[in-house]
Design a protein around this motif. Structure first.
Motif, mmCIF file in Angstrom:
data_model
loop_
_atom_site.group_PDB
_atom_site.id
_atom_site.type_symbol
_atom_site.label_atom_id
_atom_site.label_comp_id
_atom_site.label_asym_id
_atom_site.label_seq_id
_atom_site.Cartn_x
_atom_site.Cartn_y
_atom_site.Cartn_z
ATOM 1 N N LYS B 8 0.860 -1.372 -0.029
ATOM 2 C CA LYS B 8 -0.079 -0.007 0.042
ATOM 3 C C LYS B 8 1.007 1.271 0.003
ATOM 4 O O LYS B 8 1.733 1.235 0.726
ATOM 5 C CB LYS B 8 -0.984 -0.155 1.340
ATOM 6 C CG LYS B 8 -1.908 0.962 0.950
ATOM 7 C CD LYS B 8 -3.112 0.869 2.113
ATOM 8 C CE LYS B 8 -4.134 1.701 1.581
ATOM 9 N NZ LYS B 8 -4.287 3.025 2.128
ATOM 10 N N GLY B 10 0.357 5.144 0.830
ATOM 11 C CA GLY B 10 -0.295 6.088 1.425
ATOM 12 C C GLY B 10 -0.522 7.489 0.650
ATOM 13 O O GLY B 10 0.241 7.562 -0.431
ATOM 14 N N MET B 11 -1.144 8.368 1.254
ATOM 15 C CA MET B 11 -1.140 9.790 0.639
ATOM 16 C C MET B 11 0.261 10.332 0.914
ATOM 17 O O MET B 11 0.732 10.495 2.083
ATOM 18 C CB MET B 11 -2.311 10.314 1.313
ATOM 19 C CG MET B 11 -2.672 11.761 0.652
ATOM 20 S SD MET B 11 -4.152 12.505 1.324
ATOM 21 C CE MET B 11 -4.011 14.086 0.418
ATOM 22 N N LYS B 24 -0.289 -0.407 -4.465
ATOM 23 C CA LYS B 24 -1.773 0.087 -4.724
ATOM 24 C C LYS B 24 -1.852 1.403 -3.888
ATOM 25 O O LYS B 24 -1.107 1.879 -2.899
ATOM 26 C CB LYS B 24 -2.730 -1.040 -3.898
ATOM 27 C CG LYS B 24 -4.054 -0.474 -3.904
ATOM 28 C CD LYS B 24 -5.207 -1.661 -3.428
ATOM 29 C CE LYS B 24 -6.492 -1.127 -3.707
ATOM 30 N NZ LYS B 24 -7.415 -1.962 -3.262
ATOM 31 N N THR B 26 -5.102 4.210 -2.949
ATOM 32 C CA THR B 26 -6.738 4.759 -2.984
ATOM 33 C C THR B 26 -6.929 6.135 -3.094
ATOM 34 O O THR B 26 -6.202 6.849 -2.228
ATOM 35 C CB THR B 26 -7.293 3.917 -1.965
ATOM 36 O OG1 THR B 26 -6.628 4.250 -0.639
ATOM 37 C CG2 THR B 26 -7.021 2.378 -1.828
ATOM 38 N N GLY B 27 -7.848 6.420 -3.456
ATOM 39 C CA GLY B 27 -8.600 7.711 -3.391
ATOM 40 C C GLY B 27 -7.564 8.712 -3.951
ATOM 41 O O GLY B 27 -7.698 9.780 -3.208
ATOM 42 N N LEU B 28 -7.288 8.721 -5.255
ATOM 43 C CA LEU B 28 -6.611 9.820 -5.852
ATOM 44 C C LEU B 28 -7.604 10.808 -6.155
ATOM 45 O O LEU B 28 -8.383 10.300 -7.111
ATOM 46 C CB LEU B 28 -5.802 9.542 -7.008
ATOM 47 C CG LEU B 28 -4.297 8.538 -6.995
ATOM 48 C CD1 LEU B 28 -4.102 7.961 -8.156
ATOM 49 C CD2 LEU B 28 -3.444 9.173 -6.516
ATOM 50 N N GLY B 29 -7.595 11.856 -5.680
ATOM 51 C CA GLY B 29 -8.324 13.053 -6.384
ATOM 52 C C GLY B 29 -7.649 13.944 -7.126
ATOM 53 O O GLY B 29 -6.999 13.821 -8.332
ATOM 54 N N CYS B 31 -4.474 14.431 -6.266
ATOM 55 C CA CYS B 31 -3.161 14.063 -6.232
ATOM 56 C C CYS B 31 -2.815 13.157 -7.531
ATOM 57 O O CYS B 31 -3.648 12.856 -8.198
ATOM 58 C CB CYS B 31 -3.045 13.148 -5.186
ATOM 59 S SG CYS B 31 -3.364 14.017 -3.532
ATOM 60 N N GLY B 140 -12.704 10.734 -8.694
ATOM 61 C CA GLY B 140 -11.408 10.136 -8.036
ATOM 62 C C GLY B 140 -10.975 8.675 -8.532
ATOM 63 O O GLY B 140 -11.901 7.962 -9.437
ATOM 64 N N ARG B 141 -9.714 8.200 -8.317
ATOM 65 C CA ARG B 141 -9.442 7.191 -8.803
ATOM 66 C C ARG B 141 -8.626 6.297 -7.612
ATOM 67 O O ARG B 141 -7.756 6.953 -7.128
ATOM 68 C CB ARG B 141 -8.261 7.361 -10.065
ATOM 69 C CG ARG B 141 -8.887 8.096 -11.252
ATOM 70 C CD ARG B 141 -7.900 8.523 -11.981
ATOM 71 N NE ARG B 141 -8.377 9.062 -13.326
ATOM 72 C CZ ARG B 141 -8.543 10.323 -13.630
ATOM 73 N NH1 ARG B 141 -8.234 11.241 -12.637
ATOM 74 N NH2 ARG B 141 -9.105 10.601 -14.893
ATOM 75 N N THR B 142 -8.558 4.800 -8.031
ATOM 76 C CA THR B 142 -7.914 3.730 -7.232
ATOM 77 C C THR B 142 -6.841 3.018 -8.269
ATOM 78 O O THR B 142 -7.541 2.765 -9.081
ATOM 79 C CB THR B 142 -8.897 2.997 -6.213
ATOM 80 O OG1 THR B 142 -9.149 3.818 -5.043
ATOM 81 C CG2 THR B 142 -7.793 1.991 -5.682
ATOM 82 N N ARG B 155 -9.417 2.160 -11.307
ATOM 83 C CA ARG B 155 -10.818 1.928 -10.865
ATOM 84 C C ARG B 155 -11.333 3.227 -10.536
ATOM 85 O O ARG B 155 -10.838 4.077 -9.534
ATOM 86 C CB ARG B 155 -10.971 1.023 -9.717
ATOM 87 C CG ARG B 155 -12.277 0.435 -9.507
ATOM 88 C CD ARG B 155 -12.190 -0.818 -8.918
ATOM 89 N NE ARG B 155 -11.672 -0.706 -7.470
ATOM 90 C CZ ARG B 155 -12.199 0.151 -6.550
ATOM 91 N NH1 ARG B 155 -13.570 0.539 -6.702
ATOM 92 N NH2 ARG B 155 -11.637 0.268 -5.275
ATOM 93 N N SER B 156 -12.433 3.692 -11.088
ATOM 94 C CA SER B 156 -13.334 4.997 -10.435
ATOM 95 C C SER B 156 -14.678 4.402 -10.621
ATOM 96 O O SER B 156 -15.123 3.510 -10.995
ATOM 97 C CB SER B 156 -13.110 6.105 -11.541
ATOM 98 O OG SER B 156 -13.574 5.549 -12.763
ATOM 99 N N VAL B 157 -15.532 5.467 -9.807
ATOM 100 C CA VAL B 157 -16.902 5.184 -9.461
ATOM 101 C C VAL B 157 -17.634 5.098 -10.949
ATOM 102 O O VAL B 157 -18.512 4.297 -10.882
ATOM 103 C CB VAL B 157 -17.376 6.146 -8.595
ATOM 104 C CG1 VAL B 157 -18.851 5.877 -8.214
ATOM 105 C CG2 VAL B 157 -16.745 6.153 -7.101
#
Lengths: 206, 164
Positions: B8, B10-11, B24, B26-29, B31, B140-142, B155-157
């Motif tokens: 993982k 992190g931010m 991996k 998660t939650g790239l906005g 960034c 957002g993207r993971t 992956r995105s919503v």
């Protein structure tokens, strides 16, 4: 963690009170809107590593609806009103009798309604806070997004990015009577705003 | 079944992976998730870049992974130490979205596109080609980056999963 060590326990209490007053007013506004009692948890003030901020609303990948407002004025900051999907649909049904037009996702009408709710709540939060501190604080035009919590919240942490790896946020959770509705309020003052808030309230550090 | 080793990131963090491990974040906005890959040595690296430039840094102990202009050299160092060659490296990236469409024109609102621009500039400086990117937009993207083949899965919503 220079920011954290700067804060004394009583200063954190002051910030808690800031959250209490602001969110208290917002909860009243919400209660009037949906014509139901709304409970509010005791505000939490915490200095969180960036990674953990999104954990507060179910994790970085949790899909949430967020209304974002930039707080402008003497004590600028970022503000989020965040609700989970199920709560958002329920809120829309209760408040506007909007039948879910689309099963998945949100129609423009629904998003616009949620945006307005966020706007009203943030407005009452900030105006009570402005009265209390005699600082001018006004919300920007709200923006709404349905996306991963991590992606959304990170947007409000940029001002902290240049200072360190954690952000100070004032968090309040709302619960409607039967817990059918849950929402979170995050006020993330810009790092420079704390001194102004403290000074306005007569709490001056060394 | 092969148990994939997930690392993982992190931010404002970076890491490298070898031997089939998957990176991996998660939650790239706004960034940017920047990945580098040496296809011969199978060394993969990923940085979750938050801000475009370290010029504005006011922190006492600087987090190199946070800024595009410091994260890329740091990631390169770590990968070279793991046996990768800069000349063989290929870059991919995702993120850099503008999460909220606001009416203001303040520079801080363009943070996503600026992060992307800054990453591209740094990659040019090290002459690392950019194979693919999925940047911009308002979502957002993971992302997951596989060190066996250098595939970046995003992956995105709204759009589900895509691979570049």
């Amino acid at each position: 963690m220079s920011l954290y060590s700067r804060f004394e326990a009583f200063e954190l209490d002051v910030l808690k009170e800031v959250g209490n007053i602001g969110a208290g007013n917002a909860a009243t506004a919400l209660s009037r809107l949906i014509d139901k009692p709304v409970d509010m948890a005791v505000p939490k003030v915490s200095l969180l590593p960036f990674e953990e901020v999104a954990e507060r609303v179910g994790g970085s990948e949790q899909i949430v609806i967020a209304v974002f407002l930039r707080v402008e004025g003497e004590a600028p900051g970022n503000m989020f009103f965040i609700i989970e999907e199920a709560s958002a649909k329920r809120l829309l049904r209760q408040l506007l009798s909007i039948k879910a037009e689309v099963q998945e996702g949100y129609s423009e009408m629904e998003l616009s309604a949620l945006c307005e709710i966020g706007n009203i709540l943030a407005g009452s939060y900030l105006s009570s806070l402005a009265d209390f501190t005699h600082l001018s604080m006004a919300p920007s035009v709200p923006a709404v997004a349905v996306d991963m919590a991590g992606a959304i919240l990170s947007y409000g942490l940029m001002q902290y990015g240049e200072m360190g790896d954690s952000a100070l946020l004032i968090e309040t959770t709302f619960l409607e009577d039967h817990q059918s509705l849950e929402g979170h309020f995050f006020l993330i003052p810009d790092p420079e705003s704390f001194d102004k808030i403290f000074r306005a309230l007569g709490v001056v550090g060394e | 079944m092969i148990q994939q080793n997930l690392i993982k990131v992190g931010m404002a963090d970076l890491n490298i992976a070898t031997e089939g491990a998957v990176l991996k974040t998660t939650g790239l906005g706004s960034c940017v998730g920047l990945t580098l890959f040496d296809p011969i040595r199978k060394v993969a690296g990923m940085a979750h870049v938050m801000l475009p430039s370290s010029d504005i840094a006011r922190e006492t102990k600087m987090n190199l992974a946070k800024y595009a202009d410091t994260a890329i050299p740091e990631l390169l160092d770590r990968m070279v130490a793991a046996g990768a060659y800069i000349e063989r490296m290929k870059a991919k990236m995702a993120g850099g979205a503008q999460m909220f469409a606001m009416s203001g024109h303040s520079d801080s609102l363009r943070i996503g596109p600026r992060n992307v621009e800054s990453c591209i500039e740094m990659l040019h400086k090290f002459k690392i080609p950019i194979l693919a990117q999925d940047t911009g937009g308002s979502f957002g993207r993971t992302i997951e980056f596989d060190s066996t083949n250098g595939l970046l899965s995003i992956r995105s919503v709204q759009f589900g999963i895509k691979e570049i």
